[in-house]
Write a protein that holds these residues in place. Structure first.
Motif, PDB file in Angstrom:
ATOM      1  N   PRO A 105       1.035  -1.540   0.262  1.00  0.00           N
ATOM      2  CA  PRO A 105      -0.060  -0.231  -0.013  1.00  0.00           C
ATOM      3  C   PRO A 105       0.528   1.333  -0.032  1.00  0.00           C
ATOM      4  O   PRO A 105       0.893   1.923   0.794  1.00  0.00           O
ATOM      5  CB  PRO A 105      -0.769   0.207   1.629  1.00  0.00           C
ATOM      6  N   TRP A 106       1.294   1.310  -1.154  1.00  0.00           N
ATOM      7  CA  TRP A 106       2.182   2.312  -1.278  1.00  0.00           C
ATOM      8  C   TRP A 106       1.464   3.996  -0.785  1.00  0.00           C
ATOM      9  O   TRP A 106       0.169   4.100  -1.601  1.00  0.00           O
ATOM     10  CB  TRP A 106       3.378   2.678  -2.661  1.00  0.00           C
ATOM     11  N   GLY A 107       2.245   4.887  -0.391  1.00  0.00           N
ATOM     12  CA  GLY A 107       1.462   6.206   0.056  1.00  0.00           C
ATOM     13  C   GLY A 107       2.433   6.958  -1.159  1.00  0.00           C
ATOM     14  O   GLY A 107       2.457   7.039  -2.183  1.00  0.00           O
ATOM     15  N   PRO A 108       2.367   8.777  -0.759  1.00  0.00           N
ATOM     16  CA  PRO A 108       2.240   9.478  -2.360  1.00  0.00           C
ATOM     17  C   PRO A 108       3.615   9.926  -2.253  1.00  0.00           C
ATOM     18  O   PRO A 108       4.236  10.299  -2.748  1.00  0.00           O
ATOM     19  CB  PRO A 108       1.644  10.738  -1.950  1.00  0.00           C
ATOM     20  N   CYS A 109       4.943   8.878  -1.529  1.00  0.00           N
ATOM     21  CA  CYS A 109       5.899   9.065  -1.180  1.00  0.00           C
ATOM     22  C   CYS A 109       6.669   8.088  -2.102  1.00  0.00           C
ATOM     23  O   CYS A 109       8.524   8.069  -1.831  1.00  0.00           O
ATOM     24  CB  CYS A 109       6.423   9.066  -0.017  1.00  0.00           C
ATOM     25  N   ALA A 110       6.776   7.355  -3.377  1.00  0.00           N
ATOM     26  CA  ALA A 110       7.397   6.038  -4.321  1.00  0.00           C
ATOM     27  C   ALA A 110       7.558   7.426  -5.117  1.00  0.00           C
ATOM     28  O   ALA A 110       7.072   7.755  -6.192  1.00  0.00           O
ATOM     29  CB  ALA A 110       6.068   5.352  -4.239  1.00  0.00           C
ATOM     30  N   THR A 111       7.667   8.948  -4.967  1.00  0.00           N
ATOM     31  CA  THR A 111       8.188   9.292  -5.466  1.00  0.00           C
ATOM     32  C   THR A 111       9.623  10.241  -4.939  1.00  0.00           C
ATOM     33  O   THR A 111       9.706  10.753  -3.904  1.00  0.00           O
ATOM     34  CB  THR A 111       6.855  10.272  -6.382  1.00  0.00           C
ATOM     35  N   SER A 112      11.190  10.658  -6.293  1.00  0.00           N
ATOM     36  CA  SER A 112      11.331  11.266  -5.281  1.00  0.00           C
ATOM     37  C   SER A 112      12.218  12.182  -6.225  1.00  0.00           C
ATOM     38  O   SER A 112      12.468  11.737  -7.526  1.00  0.00           O
ATOM     39  CB  SER A 112      12.630  10.320  -4.889  1.00  0.00           C
ATOM     40  N   ASN A 113      13.330  13.140  -6.002  1.00  0.00           N
ATOM     41  CA  ASN A 113      13.230  14.015  -7.344  1.00  0.00           C
ATOM     42  C   ASN A 113      14.963  13.613  -6.726  1.00  0.00           C
ATOM     43  O   ASN A 113      15.721  14.661  -6.185  1.00  0.00           O
ATOM     44  CB  ASN A 113      12.918  15.436  -6.933  1.00  0.00           C
ATOM     45  N   ALA A 114      16.366  13.782  -7.892  1.00  0.00           N
ATOM     46  CA  ALA A 114      17.739  13.611  -7.770  1.00  0.00           C
ATOM     47  C   ALA A 114      18.308  14.342  -8.550  1.00  0.00           C
ATOM     48  O   ALA A 114      17.709  14.116  -9.980  1.00  0.00           O
ATOM     49  CB  ALA A 114      18.241  12.198  -7.239  1.00  0.00           C
ATOM     50  N   GLN A 115      19.902  14.492  -8.608  1.00  0.00           N
ATOM     51  CA  GLN A 115      21.022  14.763  -9.436  1.00  0.00           C
ATOM     52  C   GLN A 115      21.228  13.227 -10.552  1.00  0.00           C
ATOM     53  O   GLN A 115      22.239  13.185  -9.235  1.00  0.00           O
ATOM     54  CB  GLN A 115      21.452  16.067  -9.508  1.00  0.00           C
ATOM     55  N   TRP A 116      20.812  13.338 -11.339  1.00  0.00           N
ATOM     56  CA  TRP A 116      21.735  12.162 -12.216  1.00  0.00           C
ATOM     57  C   TRP A 116      22.874  12.323 -12.710  1.00  0.00           C
ATOM     58  O   TRP A 116      22.953  13.480 -13.546  1.00  0.00           O
ATOM     59  CB  TRP A 116      20.996  11.291 -12.545  1.00  0.00           C
ATOM     60  N   ARG A 117      23.511  11.691 -13.295  1.00  0.00           N
ATOM     61  CA  ARG A 117      25.175  12.034 -14.147  1.00  0.00           C
ATOM     62  C   ARG A 117      25.462  10.414 -14.549  1.00  0.00           C
ATOM     63  O   ARG A 117      25.719   9.764 -13.554  1.00  0.00           O
ATOM     64  CB  ARG A 117      26.241  12.893 -12.762  1.00  0.00           C
ATOM     65  N   GLY A 118      25.922  10.819 -15.857  1.00  0.00           N
ATOM     66  CA  GLY A 118      26.619   9.869 -16.452  1.00  0.00           C
ATOM     67  C   GLY A 118      26.191  10.111 -18.322  1.00  0.00           C
ATOM     68  O   GLY A 118      26.073  11.293 -18.663  1.00  0.00           O
ATOM     69  N   GLU A 168      17.902  13.197 -22.685  1.00  0.00           N
ATOM     70  CA  GLU A 168      17.556  13.163 -21.650  1.00  0.00           C
ATOM     71  C   GLU A 168      18.198  11.842 -20.777  1.00  0.00           C
ATOM     72  O   GLU A 168      17.658  11.847 -18.711  1.00  0.00           O
ATOM     73  CB  GLU A 168      16.681  13.265 -20.837  1.00  0.00           C
ATOM     74  N   VAL A 169      17.853  10.451 -21.415  1.00  0.00           N
ATOM     75  CA  VAL A 169      18.214   8.983 -21.217  1.00  0.00           C
ATOM     76  C   VAL A 169      19.713   8.630 -20.916  1.00  0.00           C
ATOM     77  O   VAL A 169      20.279   9.136 -21.284  1.00  0.00           O
ATOM     78  CB  VAL A 169      17.309   8.557 -21.776  1.00  0.00           C
ATOM     79  N   LEU A 170      19.576   8.828 -19.473  1.00  0.00           N
ATOM     80  CA  LEU A 170      21.543   8.530 -19.189  1.00  0.00           C
ATOM     81  C   LEU A 170      21.544   6.909 -18.420  1.00  0.00           C
ATOM     82  O   LEU A 170      20.638   6.045 -18.469  1.00  0.00           O
ATOM     83  CB  LEU A 170      21.619   9.315 -17.745  1.00  0.00           C
ATOM     84  N   LEU A 171      23.066   6.274 -18.986  1.00  0.00           N
ATOM     85  CA  LEU A 171      23.180   5.524 -17.964  1.00  0.00           C
ATOM     86  C   LEU A 171      24.149   6.184 -16.540  1.00  0.00           C
ATOM     87  O   LEU A 171      25.208   6.760 -16.910  1.00  0.00           O
ATOM     88  CB  LEU A 171      24.466   4.929 -19.058  1.00  0.00           C
ATOM     89  N   ALA A 172      23.389   6.097 -15.595  1.00  0.00           N
ATOM     90  CA  ALA A 172      24.326   7.020 -14.765  1.00  0.00           C
ATOM     91  C   ALA A 172      25.333   6.224 -13.600  1.00  0.00           C
ATOM     92  O   ALA A 172      24.506   5.095 -12.954  1.00  0.00           O
ATOM     93  CB  ALA A 172      22.615   7.612 -13.684  1.00  0.00           C
ATOM     94  N   TRP A 173      26.342   7.289 -13.559  1.00  0.00           N
ATOM     95  CA  TRP A 173      26.807   6.300 -11.871  1.00  0.00           C
ATOM     96  C   TRP A 173      27.231   6.902 -11.141  1.00  0.00           C
ATOM     97  O   TRP A 173      27.783   6.804 -10.181  1.00  0.00           O
ATOM     98  CB  TRP A 173      28.105   5.944 -13.237  1.00  0.00           C
ATOM     99  N   GLU A 174      26.561   8.565 -11.305  1.00  0.00           N
ATOM    100  CA  GLU A 174      26.486   9.168 -10.292  1.00  0.00           C
ATOM    101  C   GLU A 174      25.163   9.483  -9.621  1.00  0.00           C
ATOM    102  O   GLU A 174      23.938  10.114 -10.524  1.00  0.00           O
ATOM    103  CB  GLU A 174      26.950  10.454 -10.335  1.00  0.00           C
TER     104      GLU A 174
END
Ligand SMILES: Nc1nc2c(c(=O)[nH]1)N[C@H]1C(S)=C(S)[C@@H](COP(=O)(O)O)O[C@H]1N2
Ligand SMILES: [Mo]
Length: 364
Positions: A105-118, A168-174
């Motif tokens: 029963p996931w709530g509304p926080c199965a959402t997060s924002n990050a800075q990705w680099r790759g 925008e689609v990355l192979l991210a390592w950071e």
């Protein structure tokens, strides 16, 4: 567990599935690693950075096999701030309508924002010489074997080649300036901004260019919106609607649902998000059951791939208070009002209006 903060809401310890509390998620526009939600379908692989390899094969002119240092030295690194959202985000609102056995029963926080680099996936595919014909898909494979799949198999998924070739689609390592943590797919994961989280394959080790979508269980059977009458246990490959772009959605993060607050001036805040080619245009908030709406202030868009945080101040009168929030997108479309109309057997994409119930005490 997994260095997540103490107030993390753990749905399952193994596989590890957890989301931050509303108040924790509200703290920053970039979600810190100790707060970022975590969604897994199997045990978390432990791959040493110097032993990781990525193969690129299928409809390519030249097959590739890359180590992490080769990936980093051969391709230019790019950064993107992007929101990841699980298709099961807000499933709790669908379960209230009708039970969904076997799903958390996931709530509304199965959402997060990050800075990705790759590296850009497009650059790697171009180096391999990719077939860009309409109908071509780029499939990702990973080593984590899921007992939840039928038959039991490693996690995988795919995206259309047109999306795969988007910058925008990355192979991210950071992630947030640090090496990508193991729990979030380190050493390297796919990051598909604007698509449901399920397509951002963690611990990616294989990329195959092929003439149709991946036949992996998590592409062909799961992460599909079935008609309400369907039995998810007998649904087969291709049934229902395959998820790709994230639907317009919003959530109220502060105050928390069920909170007691003081009467008078009350700050309300949350996030809104829309995937791919749509942006968040407006967020309305009502404290009188939808008779009137105030327009929330939207924080500036960080990138077109990231959520927009919003806030508003209302006057709270003593007694029970129902707060409703609803977002509009840049095409003028509004979120659907009711979760009941959206109910589906696996409980995906609850993007109905957000509601929290508060108790307001008399003014001090
Ligand atoms: N290899 C692998 N990749 C995966 C998953 C998984 O179980 N295994 N879960 C997917 C799902 S459903 C989501 S929502 C995101 C979650 O990413 P996070 O755990 O970094 O938040 O990863 C996706 N990539
Ligand atoms: Mo997900």
């Amino acid at each position: 567990m997994w260095s997540k903060r103490e107030d993390t809401i753990v749905h399952e310890r193994s596989p590890f599935n957890a989301e931050p509390s509303r108040s924790a998620l509200a703290e920053n526009s970039i979600t810190s690693v100790d707060t970022f939600y975590s969604r897994n379908h199997g045990p978390v692989p432990d791959i040493r950075a110097d032993q990781w390899r990525l193969t690129v094969d299928g409809s390519v002119q030249e097959q590739l096999s890359l180590s992490l240092s080769e990936l980093r030295s051969r391709f230019t690194a790019y950064e993107v701030v992007a929101t990841l959202q699980c298709a099961g985000n807000r499933r709790d609102g669908l379960i209230e309508v009708r039970d969904i056995p076997g799903e958390d029963p996931w709530g509304p926080c199965a959402t997060s924002n990050a800075q990705w680099r790759g590296a850009r996936l497009a650059d790697v595919l171009a180096a391999a010489g990719v077939d860009r014909t309409e109908g071509t898909h780029v499939a990702f494979s990973a080593p984590d074997v899921s007992e939840l799949a039928s038959p039991v198999q490693p996690y995988g998924s795919s995206i259309p080649v047109s999306k795969a070739m988007s910058e925008e689609v990355l192979l991210a390592w950071e992630m947030n300036g640090e090496p990508l943590p193991r729990i979030h797919g380190g050493p390297v994961r796919v990051l598909v901004p604007g698509y449901v989280g399920a397509r951002s394959v963690k611990w990616v080790t294989g990329i195959t260019v092929q003439s149709g979508p991946s036949e992996n269980y998590f592409q062909s059977v799961a992460y599909r919106v079935l008609p309400p009458e369907f039995d998810p246990d007998t649904a087969g490959p291709g049934d229902g609607i395959s998820l790709s772009s994230v639907a317009l959605n919003c959530a109220i993060l502060v105050p928390d649902d069920g909170a007691d607050v003081a009467g008078g001036s009350l700050g309300i805040s949350g996030y809104a998000f829309a995937g791919d080619d749509r942006g968040v245009a407006r967020v309305d908030v009502s404290v009188d059951d939808g008779h009137s709406w105030g327009q929330a202030d939207l924080e500036p868009e960080q990138t077109r791939w990231s959520w927009r945080r919003w806030s508003i101040t209302v006057n709270a009168t003593p007694g029970p208070l129902k707060v409703i929030a609803r977002a509009w997108d840049t095409t003028g479309a509004l979120q659907p009002e009711s979760a009941a109309a959206l109910w589906n057997p696996k409980g995906y994409v609850n993007n109905s209006w957000a509601v929290v119930h508060l108790g307001v005490s008399a003014d001090r």
